[in-house]
Motif scaffolding. Structure first.
Motif, PDB file in Angstrom:
ATOM      1  N   LEU A 104      18.235 -30.624  -7.013  1.00 27.03           N
ATOM      2  CA  LEU A 104      16.855 -30.767  -7.471  1.00 27.03           C
ATOM      3  C   LEU A 104      16.083 -29.507  -7.115  1.00 27.03           C
ATOM      4  CD1 LEU A 104      16.093 -34.437  -6.305  1.00 27.03           C
ATOM      5  CD2 LEU A 104      16.571 -33.670  -8.643  1.00 27.03           C
ATOM      6  N   LYS A 105      14.934 -29.283  -7.785  1.00 25.77           N
ATOM      7  CA  LYS A 105      14.128 -28.092  -7.497  1.00 25.77           C
ATOM      8  C   LYS A 105      13.000 -28.379  -6.504  1.00 25.77           C
ATOM      9  CE  LYS A 105      16.130 -24.948 -10.020  1.00 25.77           C
ATOM     10  NZ  LYS A 105      16.958 -23.945  -9.320  1.00 25.77           N
ATOM     11  N   GLY A 106      12.774 -29.672  -6.191  1.00 33.83           N
ATOM     12  CA  GLY A 106      11.705 -29.996  -5.241  1.00 33.83           C
ATOM     13  C   GLY A 106      11.484 -31.500  -5.194  1.00 33.83           C
ATOM     14  N   SER A 107      10.530 -31.905  -4.341  1.00 37.41           N
ATOM     15  CA  SER A 107      10.217 -33.338  -4.148  1.00 37.41           C
ATOM     16  C   SER A 107      11.484 -34.157  -3.960  1.00 37.41           C
ATOM     17  CB  SER A 107       9.395 -33.856  -5.348  1.00 37.41           C
ATOM     18  OG  SER A 107       8.242 -33.070  -5.503  1.00 37.41           O
ATOM     19  N   VAL A 108      12.368 -33.637  -3.154  1.00 36.83           N
ATOM     20  CA  VAL A 108      13.696 -34.239  -2.953  1.00 36.83           C
ATOM     21  C   VAL A 108      13.592 -35.631  -2.350  1.00 36.83           C
ATOM     22  CG1 VAL A 108      15.879 -33.904  -1.675  1.00 36.83           C
ATOM     23  CG2 VAL A 108      14.733 -31.951  -2.736  1.00 36.83           C
ATOM     24  N   GLU A 109      12.516 -35.836  -1.579  1.00 36.04           N
ATOM     25  CA  GLU A 109      12.339 -37.138  -0.901  1.00 36.04           C
ATOM     26  C   GLU A 109      12.199 -38.297  -1.886  1.00 36.04           C
ATOM     27  OE1 GLU A 109      10.458 -34.462  -0.495  1.00 36.04           O
ATOM     28  OE2 GLU A 109       8.537 -34.926  -1.430  1.00 36.04           O
ATOM     29  N   LEU A 110      11.920 -38.000  -3.133  1.00 34.56           N
ATOM     30  CA  LEU A 110      11.751 -39.055  -4.149  1.00 34.56           C
ATOM     31  C   LEU A 110      13.105 -39.645  -4.561  1.00 34.56           C
ATOM     32  CD1 LEU A 110       9.846 -40.550  -6.081  1.00 34.56           C
ATOM     33  CD2 LEU A 110      10.036 -38.603  -7.666  1.00 34.56           C
ATOM     34  N   ALA A 111      14.173 -38.851  -4.432  1.00 33.56           N
ATOM     35  CA  ALA A 111      15.480 -39.250  -4.986  1.00 33.56           C
ATOM     36  C   ALA A 111      15.979 -40.605  -4.478  1.00 33.56           C
ATOM     37  CB  ALA A 111      16.499 -38.148  -4.718  1.00 33.56           C
ATOM     38  N   PRO A 112      15.963 -40.884  -3.154  1.00 30.99           N
ATOM     39  CA  PRO A 112      16.443 -42.212  -2.715  1.00 30.99           C
ATOM     40  C   PRO A 112      15.530 -43.344  -3.198  1.00 30.99           C
ATOM     41  CG  PRO A 112      16.367 -40.653  -0.869  1.00 30.99           C
ATOM     42  CD  PRO A 112      15.613 -40.025  -2.004  1.00 30.99           C
ATOM     43  N   ILE A 113      14.241 -43.045  -3.297  1.00 27.40           N
ATOM     44  CA  ILE A 113      13.282 -44.081  -3.739  1.00 27.40           C
ATOM     45  C   ILE A 113      13.536 -44.448  -5.208  1.00 27.40           C
ATOM     46  CG2 ILE A 113      10.808 -44.535  -4.150  1.00 27.40           C
ATOM     47  CD1 ILE A 113      10.295 -42.454  -1.833  1.00 27.40           C
ATOM     48  N   ALA A 114      13.875 -43.421  -5.989  1.00 25.49           N
ATOM     49  CA  ALA A 114      14.102 -43.631  -7.430  1.00 25.49           C
ATOM     50  C   ALA A 114      15.506 -44.156  -7.713  1.00 25.49           C
ATOM     51  CB  ALA A 114      13.876 -42.305  -8.172  1.00 25.49           C
ATOM     52  N   GLY A 115      16.344 -44.221  -6.655  1.00 27.57           N
ATOM     53  CA  GLY A 115      17.720 -44.684  -6.879  1.00 27.57           C
ATOM     54  C   GLY A 115      18.638 -43.582  -7.395  1.00 27.57           C
ATOM     55  N   LEU A 116      18.132 -42.327  -7.348  1.00 25.58           N
ATOM     56  CA  LEU A 116      18.934 -41.185  -7.832  1.00 25.58           C
ATOM     57  C   LEU A 116      19.991 -40.786  -6.799  1.00 25.58           C
ATOM     58  CD1 LEU A 116      19.237 -38.899  -9.972  1.00 25.58           C
ATOM     59  CD2 LEU A 116      17.469 -37.627  -8.701  1.00 25.58           C
ATOM     60  N   ALA A 117      19.709 -41.027  -5.514  1.00 22.40           N
ATOM     61  CA  ALA A 117      20.647 -40.601  -4.463  1.00 22.40           C
ATOM     62  C   ALA A 117      20.616 -41.590  -3.309  1.00 22.40           C
ATOM     63  CB  ALA A 117      20.262 -39.199  -3.964  1.00 22.40           C
ATOM     64  N   ASP A 118      21.700 -41.546  -2.502  1.00 15.47           N
ATOM     65  CA  ASP A 118      21.731 -42.382  -1.291  1.00 15.47           C
ATOM     66  C   ASP A 118      21.056 -41.644  -0.128  1.00 15.47           C
ATOM     67  OD1 ASP A 118      23.575 -44.328  -2.537  1.00 15.47           O
ATOM     68  OD2 ASP A 118      25.002 -42.646  -2.458  1.00 15.47           O
ATOM     69  N   LEU A 119      21.266 -40.316  -0.105  1.00 20.14           N
ATOM     70  CA  LEU A 119      20.819 -39.476   1.016  1.00 20.14           C
ATOM     71  C   LEU A 119      20.187 -38.197   0.469  1.00 20.14           C
ATOM     72  CD1 LEU A 119      24.169 -39.727   3.038  1.00 20.14           C
ATOM     73  CD2 LEU A 119      22.081 -41.057   3.472  1.00 20.14           C
ATOM     74  N   ILE A 120      19.520 -37.441   1.343  1.00 16.15           N
ATOM     75  CA  ILE A 120      19.012 -36.119   0.977  1.00 16.15           C
ATOM     76  C   ILE A 120      19.382 -35.107   2.049  1.00 16.15           C
ATOM     77  CG2 ILE A 120      17.048 -37.093  -0.290  1.00 16.15           C
ATOM     78  CD1 ILE A 120      15.206 -36.147   2.025  1.00 16.15           C
TER      79      ILE A 120
END
Ligand SMILES: Nc1ncnc2c1ncn2[C@@H]1O[C@H](COP(=O)(O)OP(=O)(O)OP(=O)(O)O)[C@@H](O)[C@H]1O
Ligand SMILES: O=P(O)(O)OC[C@H]1O[C@H](OP(=O)(O)OP(=O)(O)O)[C@H](O)[C@@H]1O
Length: 208
Positions: A129-145
């Protein structure tokens, strides 16, 4: 003539202050270029600093440990400049821990993350991702960051917790190895003056 790659953003002001304390003045200034009698500063994105040195168009630069390890460049790193210390960490939703099996990890730092997963012997699917990585687990895009944390505020605000610290992030002075040979006297003289300014600043700091 020394050519410097200066990171725009959170490091810019501190670096430019040190340059001015080192005695440099600038006759022409724009958002991307600062020019003085014996110096040119390219004002670049932090991730691009190593590129300007590796391609030989800048002699000296300033960038974080995160950028150096992500770009895997072999630049001379004579010393750090005092800036906020941050950390590269593995983080995930509070209380959920590290999932078994394949781990989906979102990050701005895919190379750093890939090497980290290899050291842990994990099978990972990296989601760059290019930024706002913390959103990924919330959106279900990732398990971890894998991301930078400085104060911890972003993690806390998004109900994320640190699961592992990968490395500490400092701001490095970096030198193009070719410049170190072809412009040795000019480069060494600049580095010595810069180090004196940093040490004088440090000595002036109020002792807590
Ligand atoms: N909280 C933080 N977040 C990101 N970088 C930080 C932080 N604290 C210190 N740094 C250091 O500052 C450097 C520059 O960060 P900055 O936020 O200015 O740019 P960036 O977000 O990394 O890049 P860009 O603005 O081009 O997307 C980073 O490479 C890192 O070494
Ligand atoms: O621990 P903290 O003090 O909260 O700082 C950490 C945050 O700062 C950086 O984001 P930045 O502000 O650079 O924006 P970005 O998410 O677009 O990278 C980093 O990616 C974290 O999100």
């Amino acid at each position: 003539m020394l050519k410097l790659a200066i990171p725009k953003g959170r490091l810019e002001e501190k670096v430019m202050t040190y340059l001015k304390k080192t005695g440099f003045t600038f006759e022409r200034e724009s958002s991307i270029l600062r020019e003085g009698k014996d110096i040119v500063c390219f004002m670049v994105r932090p991730f691009d600093v190593p590129t300007y040195l590796v391609h030989g168009v800048a002699d000296i630069g300033f960038c974080g440990t995160d950028v150096l390890l992500e770009k895997e460049t072999s630049l001379i790193q004579p010393f750090f400049i005092p800036t906020n210390i941050s950390r590269m960490v593995l983080a995930g939703p509070k209380g959920k821990g590290i999932p078994e099996g394949e781990k989906r990890i979102a990050t701005k730092f895919p190379n750093v993350t890939q090497r980290y997963c290899e050291t842990r012997g994990w099978h990972c699917r990296i989601i760059p991702l290019k930024g706002s990585v913390e959103l990924a687990p919330i959106a279900g895009l990732a398990d971890l960051i894998v991301d930078i944390t400085e104060t911890g505020r972003t993690l806390k605000e998004n109900n994320l917790e640190i699961l592992d610290e990968i490395f500490v992030i400092r701001t490095h002075v970096v030198v193009n190895p070719v410049s170190y040979r072809t412009k040795r006297e000019e480069v060494v003289s600049f580095l010595e003056k810069l180090q004196e300014v940093i040490e004088h600043d440090f000595d002036e700091q109020p002792r807590r």
